[in-house]
Design a protein around this motif. Structure first.
Motif, short mmCIF file in Angstrom:
data_model
loop_
_atom_site.label_atom_id
_atom_site.label_comp_id
_atom_site.label_asym_id
_atom_site.label_seq_id
_atom_site.Cartn_x
_atom_site.Cartn_y
_atom_site.Cartn_z
N SER A 235 0.69 -1.18 -0.06
CA SER A 235 0.03 0.00 0.22
C SER A 235 0.89 1.09 -0.02
O SER A 235 0.51 2.28 -0.46
N GLU A 236 1.95 0.99 0.50
CA GLU A 236 2.91 2.07 0.65
C GLU A 236 3.61 2.32 -0.71
O GLU A 236 3.99 1.48 -1.41
N LEU A 237 4.06 3.73 -1.01
CA LEU A 237 4.96 4.27 -2.16
C LEU A 237 6.20 3.67 -1.88
O LEU A 237 6.66 3.66 -0.77
N SER A 238 7.01 3.07 -2.75
CA SER A 238 8.25 2.72 -2.53
C SER A 238 9.26 4.17 -2.72
O SER A 238 9.34 5.20 -3.13
N LEU A 239 10.30 3.94 -1.48
CA LEU A 239 11.02 5.13 -1.59
C LEU A 239 11.96 5.39 -2.57
O LEU A 239 12.23 6.70 -2.95
N ALA A 240 12.36 4.35 -3.23
CA ALA A 240 13.36 4.56 -4.58
C ALA A 240 12.65 5.43 -5.71
O ALA A 240 13.18 6.07 -6.33
N GLU A 241 11.14 5.16 -5.55
CA GLU A 241 10.58 5.69 -6.82
C GLU A 241 9.67 7.02 -6.34
O GLU A 241 9.21 7.97 -7.09
N ALA A 242 9.86 7.39 -4.99
CA ALA A 242 8.83 8.57 -4.53
C ALA A 242 9.55 9.86 -5.20
O ALA A 242 10.30 10.15 -5.04
N ASP A 243 8.40 10.76 -5.40
CA ASP A 243 8.94 12.03 -5.92
C ASP A 243 9.00 12.83 -4.52
O ASP A 243 9.94 13.94 -4.42
N ILE A 244 8.36 12.69 -3.40
CA ILE A 244 8.27 13.39 -2.09
C ILE A 244 8.58 12.25 -0.96
O ILE A 244 7.73 11.36 -1.13
#
Lengths: 321, 245
Positions: A195-204
């Protein structure tokens, strides 16, 4: 002779970091007067594969074999090497990640190809082929000439500004030989915070340090992250104390991130933490200690109590909508 | 259990990085060198596995004699012997070729190293060595147990982790929390002095990459401070000035 780009899939869709790699590869193809071909492995959504055309690739080689749906660097590297031979590719591009590095490494040994990981810019191609790469965990750069006939570049996030057009790539089925020896390991459990955004891909990324005081205090930080559509991270002490899971640990010995915006809450900014975030475009630091070293690396700073400031920021973000 | 641990000799994580000779060489003056932090985890786990299962731990380094104090430290931590391949580690391919050449002569059950060196951050040497030796490689490994000829390991994947089991021999890139760093004790330091450290010459090979020069990132502009009672201004600036939200 096409430039070959290996892409990673997540639930059948091409990952964002891989789309950047496609844009990078397409630009290199243009510079060298050739076309860009994408290699995608395992179960994939055909619309997502066609979408790489929007980032400049003309063709996708797709291996639909279900055996390749699970991340397997050994088999991926072997298939990549076969695709390189079929396409007679001289330049191979991958997005920097644990998987990207693993695939690139094994393919490099198979193809006797020079490999540079951590590329931060488009290559300079004249008589020589030179790339700029990040070294010393973002503290410096190196310009390196690659002399081998086949060249493998593992590209960091934000190496290129990727813009998307409505072009579509043609998808071809590719049927490599899969070697049994690459499927010997038996996979046990996979824990993925889906459910969480991956850190590697996150813009913020909104990240918390020991200044958050206890794991129960994370809610205001999570609220801001949610409002911003951001991923959440933490400093090493926080993951060491088990306040947050290890895969959120950002820093020298954790994940290195390169978002457009990094918001550090209650993190003093030890050099080991800075090493993990110095690829960020903008850094915001919120800390009650005006002497916190992180302010020196920041673009915007607020000196104050995080528990007081975070809800205000969340509200301001929500007011924008 | 025959374990090989490959270690790097790198500037301390807090070191200030500068260059000399027209930006073609790292300025080593005043820089403290250490065993790569990830390699240190690999070494600690190797020593634990040896204590539990018996066997030996050999430390391998590709580099010059200036790394010998770090190699001695690895011996003091619990490795039995050491090999230094006497060559500048020019790039990942070169380094991996040197390691694979030595490892190929010795039939190790496990080859451990850090997930990446903290100077060049490539994270590809374990994969290269694995392929060169024709054995599987996995990274970054956060947990490692051995039973007979089977390794059970947990590795980090994008946004989570995965456990898998594989048959030895294996090459593994390691990271915390595979083990805790070990500090050598006095007995370890004493015995390390007499443990064998063999220096071998590198194999000749074609040069695939040539570093041209180094540079430092552009200095950061001044941090714009926003008063705490006007915190919401920050969001406005991020939207209109930085244009990142």
């Amino acid at each position: 002779m096409s430039v070959l780009i290996f892409v990673e899939l997540d639930n059948g869709s091409v990952k964002k970091t891989s789309l950047e790699a496609v844009a990078y590869g397409a630009e290199v193809a243009k510079m060298t007067g050739t076309t860009a071909t994408v290699l995608a492995l395992g179960k994939a959504d055909s619309a997502s594969l066609e979408q790489v055309g929007g980032f400049g690739a003309s063709k996708v080689l797709h291996v639909s074999d279900e055996k390749l749906t699970h991340e397997n660097s050994l088999a991926y590297a072997d298939v990549l090497a076969q695709a390189v031979k079929q396409e007679n590719s001289k330049i191979i591009i991958l997005a920097k990640s644990g998987l990207g590095d693993a695939v690139a490494a094994r393919a490099s040994a198979k193809l006797k190809a020079g490999i540079i990981s951590g590329v931060t810019d488009l290559p300079v191609i004249n008589r020589n082929f030179t790339v700029k790469r990040s070294i010393f965990t973002g503290k410096a750069f190196s310009n390196v000439e690659i002399k081998s006939d086949i060249k493998i570049l593992v590209v960091k996030k934000n190496a290129i500004e990727a813009t998307e057009s409505s072009e579509k790539a043609t998808v071809e089925t590719f049927s490599p030989i899969l070697r049994d020896q690459d499927f010997q390991a038996s996979v046990g459990t996979i824990e993925k915070a889906s459910s969480e955004l991956s850190l590697a891909e996150a813009d913020i990324i909104v990240s918390g340090g020991r200044g958050m005081k206890s794991p129960e205090n994370w809610q205001p930080l999570l609220d801001l992250a949610k409002a911003l559509g951001a991923a959440t991270g933490c400093s090493k002490p926080v993951s060491d104390l088990d306040w947050r899971p290890h895969h959120e640990h950002i820093g020298q010995t954790g994940i290195k991130v390169a978002p457009n915006l990094y918001i550090a809450c209650g993190i003093s900014g030890a050099i080991q933490h800075l090493a993990g975030v110095n690829g960020s475009k903008y850094i915001v630091v919120i800390n009650k200690d005006p002497e916190a070293p992180f302010f020196k690396a920041a673009d915007y700073g607020i000196v104050g109590d995080v528990f007081d400031i975070l809800p205000k920021l969340t509200k301001a973000v929500e007011d924008l909508k | 259990m025959k374990i090989l641990v490959c270690i790097t000799n790198v500037p301390d994580t807090t070191a200030k990085i500068t260059f000399t000779d027209n930006n073609t060489k790292l300025n080593k003056a005043g820089v403290q060198f250490i065993i790569g932090p990830y390699d240190d985890y690999a070494l600690a786990r190797a020593v634990e596995l040896k204590e539990k299962l018996g066997g030996s731990v050999t430390v391998l380094h590709v580099g010059g004699a200036d790394a010998d104090p770090q190699i001695r430290k690895a011996l003091a931590i619990g490795a039995d012997d050491a090999i230094r391949i006497n060559a500048e580690p020019l790039d990942s391919y070169f380094t991996a070729s040197q390691i694979a050449h030595v490892a190929g002569q010795n039939n190790y059950d496990l080859i451990l190293m850090g997930r990446e060196s903290i100077d060049f951050n490539s994270g590809v040497v374990h994969g290269l060595v694995g392929e060169m030796l024709g054995i599987p490689s996995y990274s970054p490994v956060m947990k490692l147990e051995i039973e007979g000829t089977t390794a059970t390991l947990a590795r980090e994947i994008d946004g989570g982790k995965e456990t898998l089991s594989a048959t030895l021999p294996l090459v593994l890139g390691c990271q915390e929390p595979i083990s805790e760093w070990k500090i050598p004790n006095m007995r370890g330091i004493m015995t390390a002095r007499t443990k064998p450290l063999v220096v071998v010459e590198p194999i000749n090979m074609e040069e695939f990459t040539v570093p041209e020069n180094y540079s430092l990132p552009a200095p950061k502009g001044a941090c714009k401070m926003i008063p705490a009672d006007q915190a919401e201004t920050l969001i406005k600036l991020l939207k209109t000035e930085a244009k990142v939200i």
